[in-house]
Design a protein around this motif. Structure first.
Motif, mmCIF file in Angstrom:
data_model
loop_
_atom_site.group_PDB
_atom_site.id
_atom_site.type_symbol
_atom_site.label_atom_id
_atom_site.label_comp_id
_atom_site.label_asym_id
_atom_site.label_seq_id
_atom_site.Cartn_x
_atom_site.Cartn_y
_atom_site.Cartn_z
ATOM 1 N N GLY A 253 0.787 -1.226 0.000
ATOM 2 C CA GLY A 253 0.000 0.000 0.000
ATOM 3 C C GLY A 253 0.816 1.271 0.000
ATOM 4 N N ILE A 254 2.138 1.138 -0.188
ATOM 5 C CA ILE A 254 3.007 2.321 -0.289
ATOM 6 C C ILE A 254 3.018 2.723 -1.758
ATOM 7 C CG2 ILE A 254 5.319 3.244 0.164
ATOM 8 C CD1 ILE A 254 5.651 1.027 2.271
ATOM 9 N N LYS A 255 2.049 3.512 -2.130
ATOM 10 C CA LYS A 255 1.742 3.749 -3.546
ATOM 11 C C LYS A 255 2.818 4.526 -4.284
ATOM 12 C CE LYS A 255 -3.227 3.678 -2.557
ATOM 13 N NZ LYS A 255 -4.497 4.453 -2.588
ATOM 14 N N ASP A 256 3.562 5.370 -3.586
ATOM 15 C CA ASP A 256 4.543 6.216 -4.279
ATOM 16 C C ASP A 256 5.929 5.570 -4.357
ATOM 17 O OD1 ASP A 256 5.302 6.380 -1.622
ATOM 18 O OD2 ASP A 256 5.827 8.506 -1.719
ATOM 19 N N ALA A 257 6.038 4.291 -4.001
ATOM 20 C CA ALA A 257 7.343 3.626 -4.007
ATOM 21 C C ALA A 257 7.954 3.636 -5.401
ATOM 22 C CB ALA A 257 7.197 2.189 -3.515
ATOM 23 N N PHE A 258 9.258 3.949 -5.460
ATOM 24 C CA PHE A 258 9.961 3.954 -6.745
ATOM 25 C C PHE A 258 11.452 3.780 -6.521
ATOM 26 C CE2 PHE A 258 10.558 8.272 -5.364
ATOM 27 C CZ PHE A 258 11.741 8.710 -5.953
ATOM 28 N N MET A 259 12.150 3.391 -7.585
ATOM 29 C CA MET A 259 13.613 3.322 -7.567
ATOM 30 C C MET A 259 14.139 4.299 -8.604
ATOM 31 S SD MET A 259 16.162 0.019 -8.114
ATOM 32 C CE MET A 259 15.649 -0.284 -9.815
ATOM 33 N N ASP A 260 15.083 5.159 -8.201
ATOM 34 C CA ASP A 260 15.617 6.132 -9.149
ATOM 35 C C ASP A 260 16.734 5.512 -9.995
ATOM 36 O OD1 ASP A 260 17.998 6.196 -7.680
ATOM 37 O OD2 ASP A 260 17.643 8.171 -6.816
ATOM 38 N N GLU A 261 17.326 6.333 -10.850
ATOM 39 C CA GLU A 261 18.313 5.809 -11.802
ATOM 40 C C GLU A 261 19.592 5.332 -11.130
ATOM 41 O OE1 GLU A 261 18.895 10.364 -11.842
ATOM 42 O OE2 GLU A 261 17.310 8.892 -11.451
ATOM 43 N N HIS A 262 19.806 5.727 -9.866
ATOM 44 C CA HIS A 262 21.010 5.311 -9.145
ATOM 45 C C HIS A 262 20.733 4.192 -8.142
ATOM 46 C CE1 HIS A 262 23.451 8.438 -10.926
ATOM 47 N NE2 HIS A 262 22.540 9.331 -10.606
ATOM 48 N N CYS A 263 19.544 3.572 -8.230
ATOM 49 C CA CYS A 263 19.211 2.409 -7.404
ATOM 50 C C CYS A 263 18.837 2.772 -5.973
ATOM 51 C CB CYS A 263 20.355 1.389 -7.417
ATOM 52 S SG CYS A 263 19.918 -0.270 -6.834
ATOM 53 N N TYR A 264 18.401 3.998 -5.734
ATOM 54 C CA TYR A 264 17.869 4.378 -4.431
ATOM 55 C C TYR A 264 16.364 4.154 -4.441
ATOM 56 C CZ TYR A 264 22.344 6.597 -3.363
ATOM 57 O OH TYR A 264 23.670 6.833 -3.121
ATOM 58 N N VAL A 265 15.872 3.428 -3.454
ATOM 59 C CA VAL A 265 14.447 3.123 -3.353
ATOM 60 C C VAL A 265 13.822 4.027 -2.300
ATOM 61 C CG1 VAL A 265 12.756 1.349 -2.732
ATOM 62 C CG2 VAL A 265 14.786 0.728 -4.080
#
Length: 406
Positions: free
Chosen positions: A45-57
């Motif tokens: 349910g953490i809807k805004d979860a993402f990984m950026d281009e440098h692998c930070y989540v």
């Protein structure tokens, strides 16, 4: 999902970082776990979860209260140490540990002995997660990831429990010293944070080493040994001389607690050229600077003896003691201590004889002390973590959130 089940799932991913690589992440395989965590966070349910281009989540648990609460961050790192193999980890659980020596691998005669690791006896009756002795386990820091997400799952599944905004981040490359390099402090948006990257249950850390690396290059002269008199300059021997001029009592095997050290990590070379790579550590900034200065003065002495340019020292600071950045925000430490007391664990403030992402982040404007994960013997074949300690860490994280909500 139980916290230890989550952890055992994560250790299946090989996420070793690679030293001396200029890009972040230093290994693409870290992205595989990163993307997996994004999908898991979304499923929670953490809807805004993402990984950026440098692998930070990154991800956010939005507040469900009208109270004026701080935005708290919880951070762990995805990579494992390059000091020991981190692939094909054969983890197993020793249920109801009886206090005896643990045979990790009978074929290779690898046994974890209580004589060497006395803290094992503190966990009689607990369930211990160990390896087969051929790899590290990966509790540093996949245990922290599992504990943070188990805490998050609790709040998602119990919407009637009030909490403020909780920010979550998982970083690459902590083990090679660049885990905070590309961290988006402003975008993260926390007022303060905790790294969940420590050791024994109950430990809280807000003092760490000042750290530097020293690359020492010895330039020699190679002449046929049959005609070498007064001509050969053996860089290997000069390198040994350099090492022997450093204080014996300031080596890692002679220090503890707040005592710093200079550590020869590796050495390679031949008569013509030799390389020595050191790490320099001290909690005291004054002693830290003195240790670095000693390297330069030792080089000066040897250059006066063997000729200018024989010994070249390159010093590079890595990170600094976070203490001065935490002291103005000691409520972060006091709350963590109270959280441990509330769940029946005696808190222990200990200095980190190493570094953490939190040290760098504190200097980047995000006060960020370090909390225990419950693990022991990181970076080696004898690494283990009690299931019950992981469960207590989850309780601690929940209690920290509750205290700030209260």
């Amino acid at each position: 999902m139980k916290v230890h089940e989550r952890f055992l799932n994560y250790v299946k991913f090989d996420t070793q970082s690679v030293p001396d690589v200029e890009i972040i992440p230093s290994s693409d395989k870290q992205k595989i776990l990163g993307q997996y965590l994004v999908e898991e966070m979304k499923s929670l349910g953490i809807k805004d979860a993402f990984m950026d281009e440098h692998c930070y989540v990154y991800g956010t648990l939005e507040k469900n209260t009208d109270k004026n609460t701080p935005v708290i961050g919880f951070i762990a790192h995805m990579d494992t140490s390059p000091d020991m193999p981190g692939n094909d980890i054969k983890a197993r659980i020793i249920e109801n540990y009886d206090g005896s020596d643990i045979v990790l691998n009978s074929e290779k005669d690898i046994t974890m002995k209580t004589e060497m690791f006395e803290h094992l006896l503190n966990y009689v009756g607990n369930d211990l997660i160990v390896t087969d002795g051929t790899t590290l386990l990966g509790a540093d820091n996949k245990a922290g990831i599992a504990e943070i997400l188990s805490m998050a799952e609790y709040f998602v599944n119990n919407p009637d429990v009030e909490h403020g905004t909780i920010k979550i981040a998982f970083t690459p490359d902590e083990e090679v010293g660049s885990g905070a390099d590309m961290f988006d402090v402003k975008g993260f948006g926390a007022d303060f944070a905790y790294t969940v990257d420590g050791g024994e249950l109950g430990e809280i850390e807000y003092e760490n080493f000042n750290a530097a690396s020293a690359k020492v290059t010895i330039n020699g002269v190679n002449i046929h040994p049959g005609s070498a008199k007064n001509k050969m300059k053996n860089s290997i021997l000069i390198g040994m001389e350099f090492q022997n001029m450093l204080p014996i009592h300031e080596r890692p095997d002679s220090t503890e607690n707040y005592e710093g050290f200079s550590h020869l990590n590796d050495m390679s070379g031949d008569v013509e050229k030799t390389h020595l790579n050191y790490i320099i550590r001290d909690h005291s900034n004054e002693k830290f600077e003195a240790k670095k200065d000693r390297f330069l003065k030792t080089a000066d002495f040897l250059n006066s003896k063997y000729g200018e340019g024989t010994v070249i020292v390159e010093l590079k600071d890595s990170y600094y003691n976070m203490k001065e950045k935490i002291l103005p925000h000691m409520h972060i430490i006091e709350t963590a201590k109270q959280a441990l007391l509330n769940i029946g664990i005696e808190p222990e403030i200990v200095p980190i004889r190493g570094g953490t992402d939190g040290a760098r982040l504190s200097y980047m404007g995000l006060p960020c002390p370090n909390l225990c994960t419950g693990g022991h013997n990181y970076h080696g074949r004898y690494e283990y973590i009690p299931v019950q300690s992981m469960e207590k860490v989850v309780e601690m994280l929940k209690e920290i959130v509750r205290l700030y909500t209260k």
